[in-house]
Write a protein that holds these residues in place. Structure first.
Motif, PDB file in Angstrom:
ATOM      1  N   SER A 259       9.192   8.097  -0.794  1.00 48.52           N
ATOM      2  CA  SER A 259       9.616   8.102  -2.198  1.00 48.52           C
ATOM      3  C   SER A 259       8.734   7.128  -2.979  1.00 48.52           C
ATOM      4  N   PRO A 260       8.253   7.562  -4.169  1.00 49.75           N
ATOM      5  CA  PRO A 260       8.423   8.900  -4.728  1.00 49.75           C
ATOM      6  C   PRO A 260       7.663   9.958  -3.900  1.00 49.75           C
ATOM      7  N   THR A 261       8.083  11.209  -4.050  1.00 49.25           N
ATOM      8  CA  THR A 261       7.464  12.311  -3.307  1.00 49.25           C
ATOM      9  C   THR A 261       5.958  12.322  -3.537  1.00 49.25           C
ATOM     10  N   GLY A 262       5.205  12.411  -2.446  1.00 52.64           N
ATOM     11  CA  GLY A 262       3.752  12.457  -2.545  1.00 52.64           C
ATOM     12  C   GLY A 262       3.082  11.104  -2.647  1.00 52.64           C
ATOM     13  N   ALA A 263       3.854  10.009  -2.634  1.00 52.88           N
ATOM     14  CA  ALA A 263       3.263   8.672  -2.742  1.00 52.88           C
ATOM     15  C   ALA A 263       2.344   8.393  -1.565  1.00 52.88           C
ATOM     16  N   GLY A 264       1.309   7.590  -1.807  1.00 52.08           N
ATOM     17  CA  GLY A 264       0.381   7.193  -0.759  1.00 52.08           C
ATOM     18  C   GLY A 264       0.808   5.888  -0.103  1.00 52.08           C
ATOM     19  N   LEU A 265      -0.039   5.348   0.766  1.00 53.01           N
ATOM     20  CA  LEU A 265       0.304   4.143   1.522  1.00 53.01           C
ATOM     21  C   LEU A 265       0.347   2.886   0.662  1.00 53.01           C
ATOM     22  N   ASP A 266      -0.193   2.942  -0.557  1.00 52.34           N
ATOM     23  CA  ASP A 266      -0.219   1.748  -1.408  1.00 52.34           C
ATOM     24  C   ASP A 266       0.800   1.777  -2.536  1.00 52.34           C
ATOM     25  N   ASP A 267       1.499   2.921  -2.756  1.00 49.61           N
ATOM     26  CA  ASP A 267       2.367   2.988  -3.926  1.00 49.61           C
ATOM     27  C   ASP A 267       3.752   3.574  -3.646  1.00 49.61           C
ATOM     28  N   PHE A 268       4.181   3.595  -2.377  1.00 53.98           N
ATOM     29  CA  PHE A 268       5.518   4.110  -2.093  1.00 53.98           C
ATOM     30  C   PHE A 268       6.585   3.058  -2.413  1.00 53.98           C
TER      31      PHE A 268
END
Length: 195
Positions: A27-36
Motif C-alpha cells: 500500500s498504496p497499490t503499485g508502490a515501489g521499495l522507496d515509497d510504500f
C-alpha cells in the motif's frame, strides 16, 4: 473481502540485489521499495549475508520454511528465529545481517513506515474453527499450509500461501481449518494524529 492467490504474487529483486522477494501486498497499490506505506512479502534466503536497509521502516520477520536464521542487528543481542519462535520485530534502517542455521529458508517480511503506521504479526496454529479479530485498519490472513474455509454466502477457500483481506469494517472473521493449519495474522493500523 479480497482473496490474494499465491500464484498471482509479484516477484522482484531484493533492494540490495542479493536475492528475490515475492510481494504479497503493498500500500498504496503499485508502490515501489522507496515509497510504500506498508508491504507484506516473502523471500527465499539462500546464503548468509546482509539485509537490505529501509529508512524509516519497522520490520517483522517470521520463518516459514527451513531451519531458521540468526540475526545480527546493530544494538541488539544475536537473535535466533525459526518456524516455532514468535515473529521478531526490529527497525529496518539499522545494520542487519543473517546467518543461516541449516540451509536456505523462506521468510515472511512485514514492513510499515514508522511515521505513519504500525503493525503486528501473530502466528496461529489451529485445528478447530477460530474467530480472528479484524478490527485493524488492514488485516491480512496468510494460510501457510493446509486449507481453511471462511463461511460466507459463497464460502471462501484459502490454500497454501493464499492470503485473505477481510473488509475493514468487520470486527472478526470465522475460519475453519480442514486439518491442523498455520496462519499468520497481520494487523496494520495508522498512528493516531497522522493522516
Amino acid at each position: 473481502m479480497r482473496i490474494l492467490r499465491a500464484a498471482e504474487y509479484r516477484s522482484m529483486p531484493w533492494k540490495n540485489g542479493g536475492g528475490v522477494t515475492t510481494e504479497i501486498a503493498v500500500s498504496p497499490t503499485g508502490a515501489g521499495l522507496d515509497d510504500f506505506g506498508w508491504r507484506v512479502s516473502m523471500a527465499r534466503v539462500e546464503l548468509s549475508g546482509p539485509f537490505s536497509q529501509f529508512a524509516g521502516i519497522d520490520r517483522t520477520l517470521a520463518v516459514l520454511e527451513g531451519d531458521g536464521i540468526v540475526l545480527e542487528i546493530a544494538g541488539y543481542p544475536p537473535t535466533s528465529i525459526n518456524r516455532v519462535t514468535d515473529p521478531f520485530s526490529f527497525p529496518a534502517d539499522v545494520q542487519t545481517s543473517a546467518a543461516l542455521i541449516g540451509g536456505p529458508i523462506t521468510d515472511l517480511n512485514v514492513m510499515t513506515r514508522r511515521s505513519r503506521m504500525m503493525h503486528s504479526v501473530e502466528r496461529l496454529v489451529i485445528s478447530a474453527p477460530v474467530e480472528i479479530r479484524t478490527e485493524a485498519d488492514t488485516t491480512l490472513i496468510l494460510c501457510l499450509n493446509g486449507e481453511v474455509i471462511v463461511p460466507a454466502a459463497e464460502p471462501v477457500r484459502l490454500g497454501p500461501l493464499d492470503t485473505l483481506l477481510p473488509e475493514p469494517d468487520s470486527a472478526s472473521l470465522l475460519v475453519q481449518p480442514a486439518h491442523e493449519t498455520t496462519l499468520f495474522v497481520i494487523r496494520i493500523g495508522g498512528i493516531s494524529g497522522n493522516d
